[in-house]
Motif scaffolding. Structure first.
Motif, PDB file in Angstrom:
ATOM      1  N   ALA A 128       0.832  -1.201   0.000  1.00 18.69           N
ATOM      2  CA  ALA A 128       0.000   0.000   0.000  1.00 18.69           C
ATOM      3  C   ALA A 128       0.870   1.255   0.000  1.00 18.69           C
ATOM      4  N   TRP A 129       1.928   1.240   0.778  1.00 26.01           N
ATOM      5  CA  TRP A 129       2.850   2.380   0.818  1.00 26.01           C
ATOM      6  C   TRP A 129       3.540   2.579  -0.535  1.00 26.01           C
ATOM      7  N   ALA A 130       4.026   1.472  -1.124  1.00 22.60           N
ATOM      8  CA  ALA A 130       4.779   1.572  -2.378  1.00 22.60           C
ATOM      9  C   ALA A 130       3.899   2.020  -3.539  1.00 22.60           C
ATOM     10  N   ARG A 131       2.616   1.624  -3.548  1.00 17.86           N
ATOM     11  CA  ARG A 131       1.735   1.921  -4.676  1.00 17.86           C
ATOM     12  C   ARG A 131       0.890   3.187  -4.479  1.00 17.86           C
ATOM     13  N   GLU A 132       1.059   3.866  -3.377  1.00 19.92           N
ATOM     14  CA  GLU A 132       0.307   5.102  -3.174  1.00 19.92           C
ATOM     15  C   GLU A 132       0.670   6.110  -4.262  1.00 19.92           C
ATOM     16  N   ARG A 133      -0.312   6.884  -4.726  1.00 23.58           N
ATOM     17  CA  ARG A 133      -0.075   7.873  -5.770  1.00 23.58           C
ATOM     18  C   ARG A 133      -0.618   9.226  -5.309  1.00 23.58           C
ATOM     19  N   ARG A 134       0.019  10.269  -5.813  1.00 25.25           N
ATOM     20  CA  ARG A 134      -0.346  11.621  -5.401  1.00 25.25           C
ATOM     21  C   ARG A 134      -0.366  12.560  -6.598  1.00 25.25           C
ATOM     22  N   SER A 135      -1.029  13.700  -6.422  1.00 25.92           N
ATOM     23  CA  SER A 135      -1.008  14.757  -7.431  1.00 25.92           C
ATOM     24  C   SER A 135      -0.697  16.072  -6.745  1.00 25.92           C
ATOM     25  N   MET A 173       9.580  23.433  -1.705  1.00 23.51           N
ATOM     26  CA  MET A 173      10.438  24.025  -2.744  1.00 23.51           C
ATOM     27  C   MET A 173      11.738  23.239  -2.811  1.00 23.51           C
ATOM     28  N   VAL A 174      12.212  22.952  -4.028  1.00 22.78           N
ATOM     29  CA  VAL A 174      13.465  22.225  -4.210  1.00 22.78           C
ATOM     30  C   VAL A 174      14.244  22.829  -5.364  1.00 22.78           C
ATOM     31  N   GLU A 175      15.554  22.608  -5.329  1.00 24.64           N
ATOM     32  CA  GLU A 175      16.387  22.938  -6.483  1.00 24.64           C
ATOM     33  C   GLU A 175      16.417  21.728  -7.397  1.00 24.64           C
ATOM     34  N   THR A 176      16.261  21.946  -8.698  1.00 28.91           N
ATOM     35  CA  THR A 176      16.242  20.865  -9.676  1.00 28.91           C
ATOM     36  C   THR A 176      17.439  20.995 -10.603  1.00 28.91           C
ATOM     37  N   ARG A 177      17.583  20.018 -11.482  1.00 31.20           N
ATOM     38  CA  ARG A 177      18.676  20.086 -12.451  1.00 31.20           C
ATOM     39  C   ARG A 177      18.505  21.267 -13.398  1.00 31.20           C
ATOM     40  N   ALA A 178      17.232  21.692 -13.646  1.00 31.54           N
ATOM     41  CA  ALA A 178      16.975  22.788 -14.578  1.00 31.54           C
ATOM     42  C   ALA A 178      16.857  24.138 -13.902  1.00 31.54           C
ATOM     43  N   GLY A 179      16.658  24.145 -12.564  1.00 28.80           N
ATOM     44  CA  GLY A 179      16.466  25.406 -11.870  1.00 28.80           C
ATOM     45  C   GLY A 179      15.876  25.178 -10.493  1.00 28.80           C
ATOM     46  N   PHE A 180      14.615  25.651 -10.304  1.00 27.57           N
ATOM     47  CA  PHE A 180      13.915  25.480  -9.032  1.00 27.57           C
ATOM     48  C   PHE A 180      12.472  25.087  -9.311  1.00 27.57           C
ATOM     49  N   ALA A 181      11.826  24.478  -8.318  1.00 28.01           N
ATOM     50  CA  ALA A 181      10.420  24.101  -8.441  1.00 28.01           C
ATOM     51  C   ALA A 181       9.735  24.330  -7.106  1.00 28.01           C
ATOM     52  N   VAL A 182       8.505  24.830  -7.186  1.00 28.87           N
ATOM     53  CA  VAL A 182       7.659  25.009  -6.014  1.00 28.87           C
ATOM     54  C   VAL A 182       6.409  24.180  -6.249  1.00 28.87           C
ATOM     55  N   ALA A 183       5.952  23.437  -5.217  1.00 30.20           N
ATOM     56  CA  ALA A 183       4.794  22.553  -5.381  1.00 30.20           C
ATOM     57  C   ALA A 183       3.912  22.620  -4.151  1.00 30.20           C
ATOM     58  N   GLN A 184       2.629  22.299  -4.368  1.00 30.90           N
ATOM     59  CA  GLN A 184       1.656  22.205  -3.277  1.00 30.90           C
ATOM     60  C   GLN A 184       0.882  20.909  -3.476  1.00 30.90           C
ATOM     61  N   LEU A 185       0.930  20.018  -2.472  1.00 32.74           N
ATOM     62  CA  LEU A 185       0.266  18.726  -2.585  1.00 32.74           C
ATOM     63  C   LEU A 185      -1.242  18.913  -2.687  1.00 32.74           C
ATOM     64  N   ALA A 186      -1.842  18.243  -3.695  1.00 38.87           N
ATOM     65  CA  ALA A 186      -3.283  18.406  -3.952  1.00 38.87           C
ATOM     66  C   ALA A 186      -4.100  17.214  -3.471  1.00 38.87           C
ATOM     67  N   THR A 187      -3.707  15.974  -3.870  1.00 35.50           N
ATOM     68  CA  THR A 187      -4.513  14.807  -3.512  1.00 35.50           C
ATOM     69  C   THR A 187      -3.616  13.628  -3.167  1.00 35.50           C
ATOM     70  N   ILE A 188      -4.187  12.666  -2.436  1.00 33.92           N
ATOM     71  CA  ILE A 188      -3.521  11.404  -2.107  1.00 33.92           C
ATOM     72  C   ILE A 188      -4.462  10.268  -2.485  1.00 33.92           C
ATOM     73  N   GLU A 189      -3.987   9.313  -3.303  1.00 33.74           N
ATOM     74  CA  GLU A 189      -4.778   8.148  -3.701  1.00 33.74           C
ATOM     75  C   GLU A 189      -4.202   6.911  -3.024  1.00 33.74           C
ATOM     76  N   ARG A 190      -4.966   6.330  -2.110  1.00 35.11           N
ATOM     77  CA  ARG A 190      -4.517   5.129  -1.414  1.00 35.11           C
ATOM     78  C   ARG A 190      -4.636   3.919  -2.335  1.00 35.11           C
ATOM     79  N   PHE A 191      -3.838   2.872  -2.072  1.00 32.48           N
ATOM     80  CA  PHE A 191      -3.851   1.655  -2.884  1.00 32.48           C
ATOM     81  C   PHE A 191      -4.331   0.475  -2.050  1.00 32.48           C
ATOM     82  N   ASP A 192      -5.201  -0.339  -2.643  1.00 32.46           N
ATOM     83  CA  ASP A 192      -5.700  -1.544  -1.979  1.00 32.46           C
ATOM     84  C   ASP A 192      -4.823  -2.733  -2.378  1.00 32.46           C
TER      85      ASP A 192
END
Length: 639
Positions: free
Chosen positions: A186-193, A568-587
């Protein structure tokens, strides 16, 4: 030698012969049993259940371990006292592990027959000659290189086979319970957006041109970016077995004598192609034997055995040792070609055997293998000659000769090079060294380990011997600003773009933390937020272009976040800012195949843990005692 035979075997034969340094410490736990007072007057380095480990044996093991780790780490290997101490301790721990396992095998009555050891050695891929057969010359060369006698090597192989037998039952206790595998899947297959804004360095506004003063400050403050590496001018000379092989002559009498010594390699006993049916009663077995003798083909026997609750299979070509039950071997080797045996009982049930084909004993005569033996002896003697020649060269160097003089006298391949530690010259081109490619890294290490003006060093490497004499050292130094002004300007502009995008990303992160949704804050900053996902914990290289994935650097923080959390993280191309929207649990129950695969991985890990605990228990039972004084001498500068 431990590392060599793992590389040679590429199988379970050498698994126990060496372990990763840290894993060994975790497994065996050195330290608590370094008892000093118990060894006054004892010349054994350690005792395992009262059995001594001589200092000489540990010294040889330490040298082998040094070679193994140096070959693994390449230029990163640093031969200093701390490293030597760790390697000496590791070598000793391997010997202790071997003694502990063998003591337990003896206690349980586990015996490894000579035939099993022979078959294991002959099956090692790295000991095969060009014709795919076991080569004694390769074995003997490896033994010399790694300071092992044949008897010591055979002891290592026998010990590892016993270890496999001993640990097989222990490892079988590893199971993967649902209480563990279901949550893991369940932990390994969890998906997020998430909503994501990327700020590429290429999109940063162009900074104002810097003045010369700013560039000079940047140049001085970043010496690691604008310095030339250390260069060394050195004379390099190489001696390999191949370079002296042409001097080796092998008389026919020696070939004949070697053939007699190795006759067992060129002869094979009778082998038989055997089919077997196995059922649980004599009555069923007799019915199968009757049908087989009556002309039934194997497919029909296979069906009849299955209907009787048993099995039928092709055993392949076997010699007597290939049949584990003596009664089966006797029956199979008494039957004629095409014959079917009477039912034979074993602990597994009732067997019926059919001899599909008899392969008579085979022997390759001397004339058929003369060239092979000649090549083997020539290779073996070329190694011996290279060792003798190396001793002569060392004597000449000790007498005051320069490396160039020695190279001319003994016909060594030689070159004078100016190189950095990576093997490149000032123009960035790879320098040419007079050594085989596998020897290149060891040669570069030798060049950068030697001191300028020091006596020439002629040392052994895995592929021969190499001599190094350092003539000049040019230290690493900051390149003059005038020579690299354009490079400094480009670096300054790139750094300015990076700072600009980092400030914009930080401002965006602050706005979201202040309560603004990321898409809204991005619009006000003139940026675009994209809803990405669903995505998993690992980058998906197979994801279609229509489903863009977040930068890999974002995955870990997003899977640690709660819904609505920004990051916020530094990436290979520059920087990225993100806000977690959803969590999909796996059965986990929705994918039994994935659950089964994970269960197998968990069981493997648990079996490894059981083996670790069992090995530690054996070590405690063996009452290991280590002579700290001798261990200190083993790990000292002289070793």
């Amino acid at each position: 030698m431990l590392s060599l035979f793992r590389r040679l075997a590429k199988s379970w034969i050498a698994t126990a012969l060496f372990a990763v340094l840290i894993a060994s410490f975790a497994l065996w736990g050195i330290g608590s049993d370094m008892v000093r007072s118990l060894f006054q007057g004892d010349d054994a380095l350690a005792r395992v259940g009262g059995e001594p480990i001589p200092l000489e044996e540990a010294q040889a093991a330490t040298r082998r371990e040094m070679r193994r780790i140096a070959a693994q780490l390449g230029p990163r290997f640093q031969d200093d006292p701390a490293v030597r101490r760790a390697i000496a301790t590791q070598a000793l721990e391997q010997l202790i592990a071997q003694r502990s396992l063998l003591a337990e095998a003896r206690r349980l009555g586990i015996v490894v027959p000579e035939s099993a050891v022979r078959d294991a050695v002959f099956a090692m891929p790295g000991l095969q000659g060009s014709d795919g057969r076991f080569s004694r010359a390769i074995l003997e060369a490896a033994l010399r290189q790694y300071d092992l006698t044949e008897a010591q090597f055979i002891t290592l192989v026998r010990a590892d086979i016993a270890r496999q037998q001993l640990l097989g039952g222990v490892r079988s206790g590893g199971i993967g319970p649902d209480a563990l595998t279901h949550p893991l899947l369940a932990w390994a297959r969890e998906r997020r957006s998430a909503d994501v804004v990327e700020l590429a360095l290429l999109d940063a506004p162009e900074p104002p041109p810097p003045d010369e003063a700013a560039l000079r400050r940047f140049h001085e403050n970043n010496p690691e970016r604008f310095s030339a590496p250390e260069y060394r001018q050195a004379v390099v000379a190489a001696l390999t077995p191949d370079s002296v092989a042409a001097e080796v002559q092998v008389p026919d009498a020696d070939i004949a004598a070697a053939y007699e010594r190795r006759r067992g390699e060129f002869e094979s006993g009778e082998r038989r192609q055997i089919d077997q049916a196995l059922v649980d009663s004599e009555e069923k077995a007799r019915a199968i034997a009757a049908a087989w003798r009556g002309g039934a083909d194997f497919a029909a026997i296979e069906r009849q055995a299955a209907e009787a609750g048993g099995t039928a299979l092709h055993l392949g070509a076997l010699d007597r040792d290939g049949l584990p039950v003596p009664a089966l071997a006797d029956a199979a080797f008494a039957a004629p070609e095409g014959g079917v045996t009477d039912p034979v009982q074993s602990p597994f049930g009732w067997h019926v055997l059919r001899v599909a084909k008899i392969e008579p004993p085979a022997s390759r005569p001397l004339e058929a293998v003369r060239d092979e033996i000649r090549r083997d002896l020539q290779a073996e003697r070329a190694i011996d000659l290279s060792y003798r020649r190396a001793n002569e060269i060392e004597d000449a160097l000790a007498g005051g000769a320069t490396l160039e003089e020695v190279a001319r006298r003994f016909g060594l391949a030689t070159a004078t090079v100016t190189t950095d530690a990576t093997g490149r010259d000032a123009a960035g081109a790879a320098v040419t060294l007079p050594v085989p490619q596998p020897q290149r890294e060891a040669t570069l290490r030798a060049i950068f380990a030697a001191g300028q003006g020091a006596a020439p060093q002629f040392t052994e490497t895995p592929d021969g011997f190499v001599g190094v004499e350092v003539r000049q050292v040019t230290p690493a130094a900051l390149r003059p600003f005038a020579e690299i002004e354009d490079q400094v300007r480009r670096a300054w502009l790139a750094d300015a773009r990076r700072r600009s995008q980092e400030e914009r990303a930080a401002a965006l992160l602050g706005a979201v933390r202040g309560g603004r949704p990321l898409p809204e804050a991005a619009r006000e900053a003139g940026l675009r937020a994209d809803r990405l996902g669903p995505f998993g914990r690992q980058p998906d290289p197979q994801a279609p272009a229509s489903q863009p994935q977040p930068p890999p650097e974002l995955l870990a923080p997003l899977f640690e976040a709660k819904v609505g959390d920004p990051t916020m993280v530094e990436t290979r191309a520059g920087f990225a800012v993100a806000q977690l929207a959803t969590i999909e649990r796996f059965d986990p129950a929705s994918d039994p195949l994935a659950l089964g695969r994970l269960r197998g991985e968990v069981e493997q890990a648990m079996a490894d843990d059981l083996e670790t605990q069992y090995a530690a228990a054996l070590r405690r039972r063996a009452e290991v005692r280590v002579n700290q004084r001798l261990l200190d001498s083993l790990a000292g500068p002289a070793n």
